[in-house]
Design an enzyme around this catalytic site. Sequence first.
Site, PDB file in Angstrom:
ATOM      1  CG  HIS A  98      -2.328  -0.897   1.185  1.00 46.29           C
ATOM      2  ND1 HIS A  98      -3.432  -0.792   1.703  1.00 46.29           N
ATOM      3  CD2 HIS A  98      -2.306  -1.988   0.166  1.00 46.29           C
ATOM      4  CE1 HIS A  98      -4.336  -1.645   1.228  1.00 46.29           C
ATOM      5  NE2 HIS A  98      -3.562  -2.402   0.353  1.00 46.29           N
ATOM      6  CG  HIS A 266      -4.289 -11.552  -2.470  1.00 43.63           C
ATOM      7  ND1 HIS A 266      -5.315 -11.090  -3.323  1.00 43.63           N
ATOM      8  CD2 HIS A 266      -3.863 -10.559  -1.765  1.00 43.63           C
ATOM      9  CE1 HIS A 266      -5.437  -9.910  -3.116  1.00 43.63           C
ATOM     10  NE2 HIS A 266      -4.538  -9.376  -2.081  1.00 43.63           N
TER      11      HIS A 266
END
Length: 723
Positions: A98, A266
Amino acid sequence: MNDISPTPGKCPVMHGGVTSVDSSKMDWWPKALNLDILHQHDTKTNPFGPGFKYREALKALDMNALKNDMKALLNDSQDWWPADWGHYGGLMIRMAWHSAGTYRIADGRGGGGRGNQRFAPINSWPDNVSLDKARRLLWPLKKKYGNKISWADLIILAGTMAYESMGLKTFGFGYGREDIWHPEKDVYWGSEKEWLAPTGSEGSRYSGERDLENPLAATMMGLIYVNPEGVDGKPDPLKTAHDVRITFARMAMNDEETVALTAGGHTVGKCHGNGDASKLGPAPEGADVDEQGLGWANHSDRGIGRNTVSSGLEGAWTSNPTKWDNGYFEMLLNHEWELKKSPAGAWQWEPVDIKEDDKPVDVEDPSIRHNPIMTDADMAMKMDPEYRKISERFYKDPAYFSEVFARAWFKLTHRDMGPKARYIGPDVPAEDLIWQDPVPAGHTNYDIGGVKTKIAASGLSVSDLVTTAWDSARTFRGSDKRGGANGARIRLAPQKDWEGNEPQRLARVLSVLEPIAAASGASLADVIVLAGNVGIEKAAKAAGFDVTVPFAPGRGDATAAMTDAESFEVLEPLHDGYRNWLKKDYAVRPEELMLDRTQLMGLTACEMTTLVGGMRVMGTNHGGAKHGVFTDREGALTTDFFVNLTDMGYKWKPTDQGLYEIQDRKTGQTKWTATRVDLVFGSNSVLRAYAEIYAQDDNKEKFVHDFIAAWTKVMNADRFDLL
Ligand code: HEM
């Protein structure tokens, strides 16, 4: 009288400093120029002090000790924020991603290179829920190693080492990200008035057939990239695929890198949505003092461990979420998926059918198993035909997947740092990568004086010399450290053909400078800069000043093979207040475009004023246009631009062509023509104050020196080889 004063009899209005950010003095005049963006992170506010050089401080960092401490920290679960399965890897990777993922190619802003995740608005974006905890977990390391490691480096290092600790062979790591110490004022994150405002809301970033406003890359206000539940929260993997493709392309990622990153991201960690999101308190920036800089506090439920709510989705993607493996594709491609709601009420995909043993275990109790999940973006990796081909290839060839991911992660986390010369440390990969815009080292041992003599005798005008050097340097942007004079890419596609570079004039000037470079052993990049310097020295002489413009040789010439031409397209100037040019009419006023460009070039408002004033009198206007040159001594580095701009003997009249006539008040005759940008230097109160200083009789010489200082800064802005 209505007594609203807390202390009756006293004035109810608080006097003193304006310390809140809800309104500012300038709000009365919303069209006033915000020069603040040019004065951020000033030396006066620098907590490290003027002598601090992060690159130097890093030399004293014991990188091995830091890495060992980081490894230990990743597995050292804290009661106040327990690690899922005893490993903080997933959380740290999400924090690093992020941090880096706000980068966008259009203006090079965003990214993890400055540690801006610590400050508003990013510290409080809805997408960053719980990352305040991740940074706070790192605090003991930051405290221990102090100024020898920046937050920006620490955040990216944490994510990279998390991968390493889970079994990925990473591609490398470079230190060198210097921290800012207060929020950035120059970054445009969108015009919406609400967090996560859906498409079509007030200030929407979308128009037409889902055209995303530039320079934005994220799809919603407060998200780093795309909505995990689907476009505007409505699940539809194909529509999400469209958004993912655009968002990741604007982060400089192609389809293969996008699949690798999403899948690799992920392969570890989980989503958090096992609870009631409405019980979370305000984000850090809006939280009370007793939260001590943390946000999203849940004081009514347990709110940690398996009860954490971050995104609102709930569950892991793979069977072994603390291990780097091929589990993501095994899960995604071998199961049918159906839409379900998480406990927090978010849309997510869960397998129609799955063996109990393949389910990931609970983060706290390994005897409990839960369904794995996919976000709508994960489903896009299966449903979009192009993404699917890539997913299948990765599934069949895990080593290839690991290699592509490791490189893409390195690119994601280093792209905003600029050239490789800025990376520091033993783990910097030796390989030159095309997205680093490599430039070979140039020579330094040639006869600089001889080259200057040849340039001076070449017959090129002051305007030609200065303009070409300027055009080659002006592409530099401090945001992601791309562009600039080094490399002489102005002679390569696409730059040589940009309208803003006046291709015919450029080709004529280069045809004179190239043989001079070839005969001297200097790079063309050096010769172009020297040409500008010769032009300025000539112009100063014509104004009565004998000066030498400082010069550091050693620029190199990049080849076409070292240049990803397509990636340079975003550097094309579409306006240039310094050269008085606008490619087309924008909704934004040209002076705002000038400020934006000035900020990207790393110049102050005073340097901008100096440079514009000097460029005008040297006749560097685009296309040689006469408007904006209000001097009778063109080609001399005088203060005439400022003198005539502030002279009340003239008046300024708008024309039908959007220009301004400068008329002699006595005779009524038009003497010169000005543009809107020119007049801003006489009309804006701050810029006028600078202009008046230069218009004073006693500052003619100061102006020449200030101009040369600002010019040299621009010419050397990209000299990372000298660091
Ligand atoms: C297509 C875009 C992506 C979407 C929509 C997406 C969405 C999400 C969501 C909703 C979460 C759950 C956050 C939480 O509740 O804690 C999450 C977690 C995570 N994401 Fe992504 N993601 C994307 C791409 C990536 C990429 C590119 C990476 C890294 C390379 C990444 C790495 C992670 C990691 C490691 C976690 C786990 C966090 C934890 O365990 O605490 N994601 N992502």
